[in-house]
Design a protein around this motif. Structure first.
Motif, PDB file in Angstrom:
ATOM      1  N   PHE A   1      41.568 -30.160   8.774  1.00 59.19           N
ATOM      2  CA  PHE A   1      41.473 -28.718   8.553  1.00 59.19           C
ATOM      3  C   PHE A   1      42.530 -28.017   9.393  1.00 59.19           C
ATOM      4  O   PHE A   1      42.975 -28.539  10.421  1.00 59.19           O
ATOM      5  CB  PHE A   1      40.091 -28.193   8.971  1.00 59.19           C
ATOM      6  CG  PHE A   1      38.933 -28.792   8.227  1.00 59.19           C
ATOM      7  CD1 PHE A   1      38.445 -28.190   7.081  1.00 59.19           C
ATOM      8  CD2 PHE A   1      38.329 -29.959   8.675  1.00 59.19           C
ATOM      9  CE1 PHE A   1      37.366 -28.739   6.399  1.00 59.19           C
ATOM     10  CE2 PHE A   1      37.258 -30.518   7.999  1.00 59.19           C
ATOM     11  CZ  PHE A   1      36.781 -29.905   6.857  1.00 59.19           C
TER      12      PHE A   1
ATOM     13  N   GLY B   1      33.520 -29.305   8.781  1.00 58.06           N
ATOM     14  CA  GLY B   1      33.835 -28.095   8.033  1.00 58.06           C
ATOM     15  C   GLY B   1      32.755 -27.039   8.145  1.00 58.06           C
ATOM     16  O   GLY B   1      33.026 -25.885   8.518  1.00 58.06           O
TER      17      GLY B   1
ATOM     18  N   ARG C   1      38.344 -31.146  -0.734  1.00 50.62           N
ATOM     19  CA  ARG C   1      37.427 -31.947   0.083  1.00 50.62           C
ATOM     20  C   ARG C   1      37.685 -33.434  -0.154  1.00 50.62           C
ATOM     21  O   ARG C   1      37.703 -34.230   0.798  1.00 50.62           O
ATOM     22  CB  ARG C   1      35.983 -31.590  -0.263  1.00 50.62           C
ATOM     23  CG  ARG C   1      34.972 -32.331   0.603  1.00 50.62           C
ATOM     24  CD  ARG C   1      33.585 -31.736   0.478  1.00 50.62           C
ATOM     25  NE  ARG C   1      32.704 -32.408   1.410  1.00 50.62           N
ATOM     26  CZ  ARG C   1      31.641 -33.133   1.068  1.00 50.62           C
ATOM     27  NH1 ARG C   1      31.322 -33.258  -0.210  1.00 50.62           N
ATOM     28  NH2 ARG C   1      30.888 -33.722   1.974  1.00 50.62           N
TER      29      ARG C   1
ATOM     30  N   ARG D   1      40.618 -34.637   1.765  1.00 49.34           N
ATOM     31  CA  ARG D   1      40.314 -34.849   3.188  1.00 49.34           C
ATOM     32  C   ARG D   1      39.540 -36.151   3.377  1.00 49.34           C
ATOM     33  O   ARG D   1      39.840 -36.951   4.275  1.00 49.34           O
ATOM     34  CB  ARG D   1      39.500 -33.670   3.744  1.00 49.34           C
ATOM     35  CG  ARG D   1      40.219 -32.343   3.768  1.00 49.34           C
ATOM     36  CD  ARG D   1      39.466 -31.324   4.608  1.00 49.34           C
ATOM     37  NE  ARG D   1      38.128 -31.027   4.101  1.00 49.34           N
ATOM     38  CZ  ARG D   1      37.832 -30.037   3.267  1.00 49.34           C
ATOM     39  NH1 ARG D   1      38.799 -29.230   2.832  1.00 49.34           N
ATOM     40  NH2 ARG D   1      36.588 -29.830   2.863  1.00 49.34           N
TER      41      ARG D   1
ATOM     42  N   ILE E   1      32.938 -23.554  10.575  1.00 47.42           N
ATOM     43  CA  ILE E   1      33.028 -22.157  10.120  1.00 47.42           C
ATOM     44  C   ILE E   1      31.795 -21.359  10.549  1.00 47.42           C
ATOM     45  O   ILE E   1      31.560 -20.249  10.061  1.00 47.42           O
ATOM     46  CB  ILE E   1      33.223 -22.053   8.588  1.00 47.42           C
ATOM     47  CG1 ILE E   1      32.065 -22.718   7.827  1.00 47.42           C
ATOM     48  CG2 ILE E   1      34.551 -22.672   8.181  1.00 47.42           C
ATOM     49  CD1 ILE E   1      32.148 -22.529   6.315  1.00 47.42           C
TER      50      ILE E   1
ATOM     51  N   THR F   1      41.092 -22.427  10.293  1.00 43.75           N
ATOM     52  CA  THR F   1      39.795 -22.597   9.616  1.00 43.75           C
ATOM     53  C   THR F   1      38.758 -23.188  10.558  1.00 43.75           C
ATOM     54  O   THR F   1      37.636 -22.685  10.651  1.00 43.75           O
ATOM     55  CB  THR F   1      39.956 -23.512   8.387  1.00 43.75           C
ATOM     56  OG1 THR F   1      40.944 -22.973   7.518  1.00 43.75           O
ATOM     57  CG2 THR F   1      38.633 -23.639   7.628  1.00 43.75           C
ATOM     58  N   VAL F   2      39.143 -24.251  11.258  1.00 44.40           N
ATOM     59  CA  VAL F   2      38.219 -24.949  12.155  1.00 44.40           C
ATOM     60  C   VAL F   2      38.895 -25.127  13.509  1.00 44.40           C
ATOM     61  O   VAL F   2      39.936 -25.780  13.603  1.00 44.40           O
ATOM     62  CB  VAL F   2      37.818 -26.324  11.571  1.00 44.40           C
ATOM     63  CG1 VAL F   2      36.942 -27.082  12.559  1.00 44.40           C
ATOM     64  CG2 VAL F   2      37.085 -26.156  10.240  1.00 44.40           C
TER      65      VAL F   2
ATOM     66  N   HIS G   1      33.183 -24.673  -0.810  1.00 42.77           N
ATOM     67  CA  HIS G   1      32.788 -23.496  -0.028  1.00 42.77           C
ATOM     68  C   HIS G   1      33.988 -22.564   0.001  1.00 42.77           C
ATOM     69  O   HIS G   1      35.131 -23.034   0.110  1.00 42.77           O
ATOM     70  CB  HIS G   1      32.381 -23.884   1.400  1.00 42.77           C
ATOM     71  CG  HIS G   1      31.756 -22.762   2.169  1.00 42.77           C
ATOM     72  ND1 HIS G   1      32.499 -21.768   2.768  1.00 42.77           N
ATOM     73  CD2 HIS G   1      30.454 -22.460   2.422  1.00 42.77           C
ATOM     74  CE1 HIS G   1      31.684 -20.910   3.362  1.00 42.77           C
ATOM     75  NE2 HIS G   1      30.439 -21.313   3.161  1.00 42.77           N
TER      76      HIS G   1
ATOM     77  N   ASP H   1      33.226 -34.955   7.302  1.00 45.51           N
ATOM     78  CA  ASP H   1      33.885 -33.795   6.709  1.00 45.51           C
ATOM     79  C   ASP H   1      32.890 -32.640   6.559  1.00 45.51           C
ATOM     80  O   ASP H   1      33.221 -31.485   6.850  1.00 45.51           O
ATOM     81  CB  ASP H   1      34.468 -34.159   5.343  1.00 45.51           C
ATOM     82  CG  ASP H   1      35.164 -32.980   4.682  1.00 45.51           C
ATOM     83  OD1 ASP H   1      36.335 -32.721   5.031  1.00 45.51           O
ATOM     84  OD2 ASP H   1      34.536 -32.299   3.847  1.00 45.51           O
TER      85      ASP H   1
ATOM     86  N   LYS I   1      35.309 -20.817   2.140  1.00 51.40           N
ATOM     87  CA  LYS I   1      36.165 -20.910   3.323  1.00 51.40           C
ATOM     88  C   LYS I   1      36.787 -22.296   3.482  1.00 51.40           C
ATOM     89  O   LYS I   1      37.700 -22.481   4.299  1.00 51.40           O
ATOM     90  CB  LYS I   1      35.370 -20.566   4.584  1.00 51.40           C
ATOM     91  CG  LYS I   1      34.947 -19.105   4.666  1.00 51.40           C
ATOM     92  CD  LYS I   1      34.249 -18.831   5.994  1.00 51.40           C
ATOM     93  CE  LYS I   1      33.835 -17.367   6.095  1.00 51.40           C
ATOM     94  NZ  LYS I   1      33.143 -17.086   7.383  1.00 51.40           N
ATOM     95  N   LEU I   2      36.280 -23.263   2.716  1.00 53.18           N
ATOM     96  CA  LEU I   2      36.731 -24.650   2.884  1.00 53.18           C
ATOM     97  C   LEU I   2      37.390 -25.218   1.635  1.00 53.18           C
ATOM     98  O   LEU I   2      37.764 -26.378   1.603  1.00 53.18           O
ATOM     99  CB  LEU I   2      35.542 -25.539   3.289  1.00 53.18           C
ATOM    100  CG  LEU I   2      34.841 -25.155   4.600  1.00 53.18           C
ATOM    101  CD1 LEU I   2      33.595 -26.003   4.806  1.00 53.18           C
ATOM    102  CD2 LEU I   2      35.778 -25.290   5.788  1.00 53.18           C
TER     103      LEU I   2
END
Length: 696
Positions: free
Chosen positions: A518, A470, A371, A374, A474, A522-523, A362, A466, A364-365
């Protein structure tokens, strides 16, 4: 009894995945439209028909004309309709003319209040609608509301612009033996339809509405009823599988789709080269079912056999050409799958991980690689909490998404995870790691299986947490029936894993761990609390689906539980408590306590025995003091049913207290001490669940 009504739309081939839905909606729409216009008495009895080239309905007991209906129609206020001399005004004369009632006199009209002022009303009997006059509107309304996935625009031979799911060529409308003159989609009603494209007798004249199904079967080689056709296919498939000493692979969705592709089914068996069985059977099965609509055959252990079944739309005594043609097409498909499998194994999964950096998860992620990083870390932390092998969990997390950049998954996205497992085994990874790669997508849908071991559970939880953290973080929160990122499914997956595998993990702790992967830019840190509330709503639905009633579920969810593995035992204990005779009284008392405490400010943490005055409050204090440590021990050992059973013994002193003691005494210290006693009782009574929610 009135004759039945038949309505059939004959079309070009309808979309198979939508056929049954459209057919049922078409039938229900017409039947309900007739009932709304009093052309059918009571709830309409009807049958829906749907084949690849038609949708139809047969409605029983349809009137030629609906019954006359008494009507009461507002005309004008008396002050406007009648002048000072009691004569009708010009306004009334014009109004009656507009209503087609010029012959009526003032004395023929009813004088009554309309709730605001005295008004003239016209009472009359309206003639019932005729079937002929109503059908145009019923057909138009029904077609306008059909759940059509994609509309086609086309022109009829007469040049009429039409929009429908597929071009329609014939309209049959029969009331008994009579054609009803009506039209829709640029077509005019007739009694002629067509049967099977190859096996039928061409044009078929339907003599009467109730002969429709038999005429199509006998003259047109068409089984018009979707359910009957599906049953016939299922029976033929079962018999063919038994004949070949095999059984069908799970194919419920394919059965529905194939039923929508044929009008008169015939089942034939084909074979393929057993050398293809070296390819994982999931690939072969998916290729057969998805691309070719074949039914794979497996042995008693579920292992794929080099055989398959074809559902053809052509019944023949010499099916060799049909079978050989399908075998030739399948051979090419399976050769492609084998090529992908062989090519993919030339490159270990580990070497594919870095390629995930070029795949956007994504904007934004970040990428899929970010990912994976994470998920890897979070899976290791969860494994640590479960006292499972951290290294294996992290290894499975690192490789979990690597098969996304393989040729096989590129061709068959449904195989993600499955192919990762096979490739990991080929690369020499530990079997527990390989199994976790496949299991981390589970549960993928309702009632799907869960990861078998704690390594798989750790990676599955990490993957879903996750996603939740995430995407929710957002701002992409599900609304209504829209949930493009599957957050509800992910939440339910986490809850099922925690509850059904009885993992001793704290959901809030897991959400906070996921959040730390994150940046706060962002989060936000608050996402853990927000997600906890979101997931408890999913938990509420999950428990209701498992058969627990709303008040029992509410009593447990109200306490905002974070240990999901303990929720079902608590709910079961509350259900058992509700069966006790003391439950209703204690729930009502607890609700009363809650209401009293809501209206007070600061309450002392503990009541003082020296301030107790009345025998009833002393008895309640003694009961609470005795029960508190016992209940605490039982709750601590997760013996929730025993704790609630013990609490049931407090009913008598609680009832006596409320009968004999004035809680809100005028003397401040006495009042505060009694409130402190109630607060302590409230904490005790709600050690397992908020039983005030059980009060009716």
């Amino acid at each position: 009894m009135n004759p039945p009504l038949l309505v059939e739309l004959f079309t070009e081939e309808l979309p198979p995945k939508a056929l049954n839905t459209i057919g049922n909606a078409f039938a229900a729409g017409i039947a309900e439209g007739l009932a709304q216009r009093a052309l059918v008495e009571g709830a309409p009895a009807f049958r829906a028909f749907a084949t690849p080239r038609r949708i139809a309905v047969l409605v029983q007991d349809v009137r030629e004309r609906g019954p006359d209906q008494p009507r009461r129609e507002k005309v004008l206020p008396v002050s406007v309709a009648i002048d000072a001399n009691g004569q009708p005004t010009q306004a009334l004369t014009k109004k009656l003319a507009a209503l087609g009632a010029s012959d009526l006199k003032v004395t023929d009209l009813e004088r009554a209040s309309d709730g605001k002022q005295e008004t003239l009303f016209r009472n009359y009997v309206a003639s019932g609608l005729t079937l002929r006059s109503a059908l145009d509107e019923v057909l138009d309304d029904t077609i306008a509301k059909l759940p059509i996935p994609k509309v086609m625009r086309y022109q009829t031979p007469e040049g009429v612009d039409v929009q429908f799911v597929r071009p329609a060529h014939r309209l049959v409308v029969l009331h008994g033996a009579e054609v009803v003159p009506t039209g829709v989609l640029g077509l005019w009603a007739d009694r002629e339809t067509f049967g099977h494209r190859f096996m039928g007798q061409g044009s078929i004249r339907i003599s009467t509405a109730d002969q429709y199904e038999a005429s199509l079967r006998d003259e047109g080689a068409v089984i018009a009823d979707f359910g009957q056709r599906k049953e016939a296919i299922a029976q033929a498939l079962s018999e063919a599988a038994t004949k070949h000493q095999a059984k069908l692979a799970e194919s419920a969705a394919l059965l529905d789709e194939v039923t929508a592709l044929v009008e008169f089914p015939a089942v034939y068996a084909g074979t393929f080269d057993s050398a293809f069985l070296a390819v994982p059977q999931e690939c072969l099965i998916l290729s057969m079912k998805q691309h070719q609509k074949y039914f794979p055959l497996v042995d008693a252990a579920g292992k794929l056999l080099p055989k398959f079944l074809i559902v053809s739309n052509l019944k023949t005594d010499r099916p060799q050409n049909i079978v050989h043609g399908n075998e030739r097409v399948l051979r090419a498909r399976l050769a492609d799958a084998k090529f992908f499998f062989d090519q993919d194994r030339k490159q270990p999964l580990e070497t594919r991980v870095e390629k995930l950096g070029a795949v956007v998860y994504h904007n934004k992620l970040g990428s899929q690689l970010q990912r994976v990083q994470r998920i890897t870390k979070l899976a290791g932390e969860i494994a640590g909490l479960l006292r499972a092998n951290v290294d294996q969990a992290e290894r499975a997390g690192r490789l979990a998404k690597a098969d996304l950049v393989t040729d096989m998954v590129g061709e068959f996205p449904e195989l993600q995870g499955v192919m990762g497992m096979y490739y990991a085994r080929h690369d020499g990874e530990a079997d527990v790691v390989a199994k976790a790669i496949e299991a981390h997508y589970h549960p993928r849908f309702a009632n799907d299986t869960l990861p078998e071991d704690n390594i798989g559970a750790a990676v599955a939880l990490a993957d879903k947490l996750d996603t939740l953290t995430g995407i929710y973080g957002i701002g992409l929160v599900p609304t209504g029936d829209k949930d493009p990122f599957g957050l509800r499914r992910a939440a339910l997956g986490v809850l099922r894993i925690l509850a059904e595998k009885q993992l001793p993990l704290d959901l809030m702790q897991l959400l906070q761990l996921a959040r730390t992967k994150f940046t706060t830019e962002t989060v936000a840190e608050s996402v853990a609390v927000d997600l906890h509330g979101f997931m408890l709503e999913r938990l509420r639905g999950y428990l209701r689906e498992r058969g627990f009633d709303a008040s029992t579920v509410d009593a447990v969810i109200a306490q905002q539980p974070t240990r999901i593995d303990l929720v079902i035992p608590r709910v079961e204990a509350v259900r058992a408590f509700l069966a006790m005779p003391e439950a209703a009284s204690l729930a009502a008392a607890n609700k009363r306590i809650r209401n009293i405490l809501k209206k007070t400010d600061a309450v002392p943490p503990e009541p003082e025995s020296g301030l107790l005055q009345e025998p009833a409050e002393k008895a309640l204090f003694a009961t609470v003091t005795e029960l508190a440590p016992k209940v605490g021990t039982l709750v601590g050992s997760e013996a929730y049913a025993d704790a609630l059973k013990l609490l049931a013994g407090a009913r008598q002193p609680v009832d006596t207290f409320f009968d004999q003691v004035m809680v809100m005494a005028e003397e401040p210290l006495t009042r505060q001490n009694r409130l402190a006693l109630l607060a302590k009782l409230d904490r005790l009574m709600n050690a397992v669940a908020d039983i005030s929610r059980l009060a009716t």
